[in-house]
Design an enzyme around this catalytic site. Structure first.
Site, PDB file in Angstrom:
ATOM      1  N   SER A   1       0.808  -1.176   0.076  1.00 56.79           N
ATOM      2  CA  SER A   1      -0.067  -0.061  -0.183  1.00 56.79           C
ATOM      3  C   SER A   1       0.873   1.288   0.055  1.00 56.79           C
ATOM      4  CB  SER A   1      -0.813   0.000   1.273  1.00 56.79           C
ATOM      5  OG  SER A   1      -0.225  -0.180   2.346  1.00 56.79           O
TER       6      SER A   1
ATOM      7  N   GLU B   1       1.263   5.720   0.791  1.00 51.88           N
ATOM      8  CA  GLU B   1       0.616   6.716   1.485  1.00 51.88           C
ATOM      9  C   GLU B   1       1.165   7.899   0.863  1.00 51.88           C
ATOM     10  OE1 GLU B   1       1.016   6.572   5.818  1.00 51.88           O
ATOM     11  OE2 GLU B   1       1.910   8.532   5.833  1.00 51.88           O
TER      12      GLU B   1
ATOM     13  N   HIS C   1      -6.640   8.874   6.682  1.00 57.32           N
ATOM     14  CA  HIS C   1      -5.921   9.027   7.959  1.00 57.32           C
ATOM     15  C   HIS C   1      -7.084   9.994   8.720  1.00 57.32           C
ATOM     16  CE1 HIS C   1      -1.661   7.790   6.999  1.00 57.32           C
ATOM     17  NE2 HIS C   1      -2.449   7.165   6.437  1.00 57.32           N
TER      18      HIS C   1
ATOM     19  N   ARG D   1      -3.869   9.634  17.036  1.00 57.09           N
ATOM     20  CA  ARG D   1      -4.040  10.978  17.907  1.00 57.09           C
ATOM     21  C   ARG D   1      -3.592  12.097  17.159  1.00 57.09           C
ATOM     22  NH1 ARG D   1       0.254  12.030  22.569  1.00 57.09           N
ATOM     23  NH2 ARG D   1       1.321  12.417  20.754  1.00 57.09           N
ATOM     24  N   GLY D   2      -2.286  11.906  16.422  1.00 53.62           N
ATOM     25  CA  GLY D   2      -1.917  13.150  15.784  1.00 53.62           C
ATOM     26  C   GLY D   2      -1.249  13.935  17.004  1.00 53.62           C
ATOM     27  N   ASP D   3      -0.489  14.848  16.432  1.00 50.53           N
ATOM     28  CA  ASP D   3       0.348  15.923  17.211  1.00 50.53           C
ATOM     29  C   ASP D   3      -0.047  17.252  17.018  1.00 50.53           C
ATOM     30  OD1 ASP D   3       2.117  14.081  18.598  1.00 50.53           O
ATOM     31  OD2 ASP D   3       2.885  13.862  16.321  1.00 50.53           O
TER      32      ASP D   3
ATOM     33  N   ALA E   1      -5.440   7.887  20.781  1.00 52.02           N
ATOM     34  CA  ALA E   1      -6.052   7.178  19.553  1.00 52.02           C
ATOM     35  C   ALA E   1      -6.981   6.114  20.106  1.00 52.02           C
ATOM     36  CB  ALA E   1      -4.859   6.544  18.784  1.00 52.02           C
TER      37      ALA E   1
ATOM     38  N   TYR F   1       4.654   1.237  17.215  1.00 54.70           N
ATOM     39  CA  TYR F   1       6.113   1.834  16.962  1.00 54.70           C
ATOM     40  C   TYR F   1       6.980   0.813  17.386  1.00 54.70           C
ATOM     41  CZ  TYR F   1       3.422   5.956  16.365  1.00 54.70           C
ATOM     42  OH  TYR F   1       2.479   6.904  16.305  1.00 54.70           O
TER      43      TYR F   1
ATOM     44  N   HIS G   1       7.078   4.819  20.977  1.00 49.64           N
ATOM     45  CA  HIS G   1       6.612   6.225  20.703  1.00 49.64           C
ATOM     46  C   HIS G   1       7.578   7.056  21.566  1.00 49.64           C
ATOM     47  CE1 HIS G   1       4.126   9.946  20.981  1.00 49.64           C
ATOM     48  NE2 HIS G   1       3.837   9.560  19.633  1.00 49.64           N
TER      49      HIS G   1
ATOM     50  N   ASP H   1       4.213   1.401  26.063  1.00 48.76           N
ATOM     51  CA  ASP H   1       3.765   1.739  24.772  1.00 48.76           C
ATOM     52  C   ASP H   1       3.281   0.418  24.062  1.00 48.76           C
ATOM     53  OD1 ASP H   1       3.682   3.831  22.970  1.00 48.76           O
ATOM     54  OD2 ASP H   1       5.672   3.029  21.799  1.00 48.76           O
TER      55      ASP H   1
ATOM     56  N   ASN I   1      -0.257   0.414  25.575  1.00 42.81           N
ATOM     57  CA  ASN I   1      -1.276   1.419  24.890  1.00 42.81           C
ATOM     58  C   ASN I   1      -1.462   1.009  23.522  1.00 42.81           C
ATOM     59  OD1 ASN I   1      -1.081   3.225  26.861  1.00 42.81           O
ATOM     60  ND2 ASN I   1       0.475   3.926  26.717  1.00 42.81           N
TER      61      ASN I   1
ATOM     62  N   PHE J   1      13.189  14.525  10.023  1.00 44.36           N
ATOM     63  CA  PHE J   1      11.939  13.452  10.201  1.00 44.36           C
ATOM     64  C   PHE J   1      12.276  12.409  11.336  1.00 44.36           C
ATOM     65  CE2 PHE J   1       9.679  13.038   5.702  1.00 44.36           C
ATOM     66  CZ  PHE J   1       9.217  14.383   5.921  1.00 44.36           C
TER      67      PHE J   1
ATOM     68  N   HIS K   1       3.822  -1.162   3.752  1.00 41.76           N
ATOM     69  CA  HIS K   1       3.206   0.455   3.504  1.00 41.76           C
ATOM     70  C   HIS K   1       4.477   1.104   3.305  1.00 41.76           C
ATOM     71  CE1 HIS K   1       0.024   3.235   4.089  1.00 41.76           C
ATOM     72  NE2 HIS K   1       0.977   4.152   4.893  1.00 41.76           N
TER      73      HIS K   1
HETATM   74  P1  FAD Z   1      -1.503   7.151  20.557  1.00 39.85           P
HETATM   75  O1  FAD Z   1      -1.766   5.781  20.319  1.00 39.85           O
HETATM   76  O2  FAD Z   1      -2.686   7.911  21.234  1.00 39.85           O
HETATM   77  O3  FAD Z   1      -0.179   7.300  21.422  1.00 39.85           O
HETATM   78  C1  FAD Z   1       0.344   8.374  21.781  1.00 39.85           C
HETATM   79  C2  FAD Z   1       1.263   8.389  23.026  1.00 39.85           C
HETATM   80  O4  FAD Z   1       0.528   8.179  24.159  1.00 39.85           O
HETATM   81  C3  FAD Z   1       2.182   7.166  23.077  1.00 39.85           C
HETATM   82  O5  FAD Z   1       3.207   7.370  23.739  1.00 39.85           O
HETATM   83  C4  FAD Z   1       1.367   6.109  23.804  1.00 39.85           C
HETATM   84  O6  FAD Z   1       2.217   5.163  24.227  1.00 39.85           O
HETATM   85  C5  FAD Z   1       0.767   6.984  24.996  1.00 39.85           C
HETATM   86  N1  FAD Z   1      -0.608   6.486  25.207  1.00 39.85           N
HETATM   87  C6  FAD Z   1      -1.633   6.045  24.511  1.00 39.85           C
HETATM   88  N2  FAD Z   1      -2.661   5.766  25.028  1.00 39.85           N
HETATM   89  C7  FAD Z   1      -2.547   6.344  26.314  1.00 39.85           C
HETATM   90  C8  FAD Z   1      -3.245   6.041  27.599  1.00 39.85           C
HETATM   91  N3  FAD Z   1      -4.470   5.597  27.695  1.00 39.85           N
HETATM   92  N4  FAD Z   1      -2.699   6.818  28.586  1.00 39.85           N
HETATM   93  C9  FAD Z   1      -1.311   7.000  28.657  1.00 39.85           C
HETATM   94  N5  FAD Z   1      -0.697   7.013  27.628  1.00 39.85           N
HETATM   95  C10 FAD Z   1      -1.071   6.730  26.386  1.00 39.85           C
HETATM   96  N6  FAD Z   1      -0.181  12.106  12.219  1.00 39.85           N
HETATM   97  C11 FAD Z   1      -1.007  12.934  11.784  1.00 39.85           C
HETATM   98  O7  FAD Z   1      -1.357  14.081  12.634  1.00 39.85           O
HETATM   99  N7  FAD Z   1      -1.571  12.902  10.600  1.00 39.85           N
HETATM  100  C12 FAD Z   1      -1.457  11.624  10.096  1.00 39.85           C
HETATM  101  O8  FAD Z   1      -2.241  11.252   8.962  1.00 39.85           O
HETATM  102  C13 FAD Z   1      -0.631  10.464  10.545  1.00 39.85           C
HETATM  103  N8  FAD Z   1      -0.338   9.442   9.861  1.00 39.85           N
HETATM  104  C14 FAD Z   1       0.671   8.534  10.761  1.00 39.85           C
HETATM  105  C15 FAD Z   1       0.487   7.264  10.320  1.00 39.85           C
HETATM  106  C16 FAD Z   1       1.262   6.167  10.764  1.00 39.85           C
HETATM  107  C17 FAD Z   1       1.104   4.621  10.000  1.00 39.85           C
HETATM  108  C18 FAD Z   1       1.942   6.550  12.037  1.00 39.85           C
HETATM  109  C19 FAD Z   1       2.988   5.504  12.416  1.00 39.85           C
HETATM  110  C20 FAD Z   1       1.911   7.736  12.341  1.00 39.85           C
HETATM  111  C21 FAD Z   1       1.151   8.749  11.810  1.00 39.85           C
HETATM  112  N9  FAD Z   1       1.149  10.274  12.173  1.00 39.85           N
HETATM  113  C22 FAD Z   1       0.093  10.824  11.908  1.00 39.85           C
HETATM  114  C23 FAD Z   1       1.885  10.432  13.499  1.00 39.85           C
HETATM  115  C24 FAD Z   1       0.926  10.203  14.728  1.00 39.85           C
HETATM  116  O9  FAD Z   1       0.085  10.922  14.957  1.00 39.85           O
HETATM  117  C25 FAD Z   1       1.949  10.636  16.139  1.00 39.85           C
HETATM  118  O10 FAD Z   1       2.851   9.531  16.112  1.00 39.85           O
HETATM  119  C26 FAD Z   1       1.396  10.769  17.231  1.00 39.85           C
HETATM  120  O11 FAD Z   1       2.243  11.371  18.196  1.00 39.85           O
HETATM  121  C27 FAD Z   1       0.895   9.456  18.082  1.00 39.85           C
HETATM  122  O12 FAD Z   1      -0.213   8.921  17.284  1.00 39.85           O
HETATM  123  P2  FAD Z   1      -1.119   7.847  17.993  1.00 39.85           P
HETATM  124  O13 FAD Z   1      -2.241   7.384  16.970  1.00 39.85           O
HETATM  125  O14 FAD Z   1       0.033   6.590  17.822  1.00 39.85           O
HETATM  126  O15 FAD Z   1      -1.450   8.176  19.552  1.00 39.85           O
END
Ligand code: FAD
Length: 280
Positions: free
Chosen positions: A9, A11, A70, A100-102, A116, A138, A142, A151, A154, A209, A259
């Site tokens: 796939s 991206e 996404h 989740r995003g940043d 997320a 990750y 992460h 991690d 999570n 990056f 991917h």
């Molecule tokens: P989460 O899974 O929420 O994790 C974030 C952090 O919080 C981790 O350190 C985790 O261990 C911790 N955590 C999770 N849940 C909990 C909890 N309940 N309590 C305490 N800690 C917790 N970013 C964008 O903005 N747009 C995109 O389109 C995008 N696409 C991506 C695609 C891929 C394949 C990847 C790998 C990343 C992408 N990202 C994107 C980046 C991503 O948004 C960031 O890495 C962000 O910092 C974490 O997102 P996540 O969904 O992994 O978050």
């Protein structure tokens, strides 16, 4: 390697200019010849690319390919996410990458979702089993995780919330991937973990990056690429060798799919695919 059958796939990110959009259309046509499972399109945290992501998803869908938007939840509201989910569902989109995003520094509040796993639960609550949900994983952990184990727990929480599979952050160390898969299997998580592959086009961009997202470029790779200086061709040839070998190891070790982070360019991914034996 013969004729690989591991699914692939690609991206993209939503381009900002009409020029970028036509370059992306051209890249997509070249990549479509490799019959990917889907094309995914990133989404700027806080909804900053919401309309542009939707536009590209519409184009991909209209061309007859599987499109996977996404969706990042930080800085967003339930109403906003619900609206987007309904739009995608009505269009016939079947796969979503839930993140989740940043939030960019200084930009607004966290919004109604913190992690997320909450987004995954919300998608399931709103749309049942309609979408195949991908989440991020990750292998090198992460950057904000309190510990490696945390991690992985999570990550497990996201799968338990209803995600079907994961796509990883990129990495250049296959052992990190295989170990992540083994360790999360021991935690009872069976979902497929698809490696994210970052082709190497420019060293300075990759280094930037990697510093941001916590993906390690091993020292021997850094040193080699730094030594090439402005010799972009040598960097790219080296990158092609290293990333092809990585993909070979991943395929041989049973990775369920690959991917590619294309950065909207076709050539680097195609060079790797052709070396691996994929044919357009
Ligand atoms: P989460 O899974 O929420 O994790 C974030 C952090 O919080 C981790 O350190 C985790 O261990 C911790 N955590 C999770 N849940 C909990 C909890 N309940 N309590 C305490 N800690 C917790 N970013 C964008 O903005 N747009 C995109 O389109 C995008 N696409 C991506 C695609 C891929 C394949 C990847 C790998 C990343 C992408 N990202 C994107 C980046 C991503 O948004 C960031 O890495 C962000 O910092 C974490 O997102 P996540 O969904 O992994 O978050």
């Amino acid at each position: 390697m013969g004729n690989p059958t591991t699914p692939i796939s690609f991206e993209f990110f939503p381009p900002q200019t009409p020029e970028g959009a036509s370059k992306l259309t051209a890249a997509r046509q070249l990549l479509a010849a490799f019959k990917p499972e889907f094309f995914s399109v990133t989404f700027g945290a806080g909804g900053s690319t919401q309309d542009r992501t939707l536009d590209i998803i519409k184009q991909i869908h209209a061309e007859g390919h599987n499109a996977a938007p996404h969706l990042s939840c930080v800085g967003s509201t339930r109403d906003n996410i619900r609206g987007l989910l309904n739009t995608y569902k009505d269009m016939g989109i079947k796969r979503i990458v839930a993140l989740r995003g940043d939030l960019p520094s200084g930009m607004g509040s966290i919004g109604e979702f913190q992690y997320a796993n909450e987004l995954v639960s919300f998608i399931r609550a709103e749309t049942g089993e309609h979408f195949h949900i991908e989440v991020a994983a990750y292998p090198e952990f992460h950057p904000q995780a309190r510990s490696a184990r945390d991690d992985m727990l999570n990550y497990k929480r996201k799968i338990n919330a209803g995600a079907n599979s994961a796509i990883t952050q990129y990495f250049y160390n296959a052992d990190a991937y295989f170990r992540f898969v083994d360790e999360t299997r021991k935690l009872g998580v069976e979902a497929p973990v698809v490696p994210g592959i970052m082709p190497i086009v420019r060293y300075s961009q990759l280094a930037r990056f990697s510093d941001m997202c916590g993906a390690e470029i091993p020292r021997w790779m850094r040193k080699t690429m730094e030594g090439y200086g402005d010799d972009v061709e040598s960097v790219q040839n080296f990158g092609l060798d290293v990333v092809t070998e990585l993909c070979e190891k991943l395929i041989a070790g049973g990775a369920p799919a690959l991917h590619f982070y294309t950065l909207n360019q076709a050539k680097a991914s195609i060079d790797i695919l052709q070396r691996l034996g994929y044919r357009a």
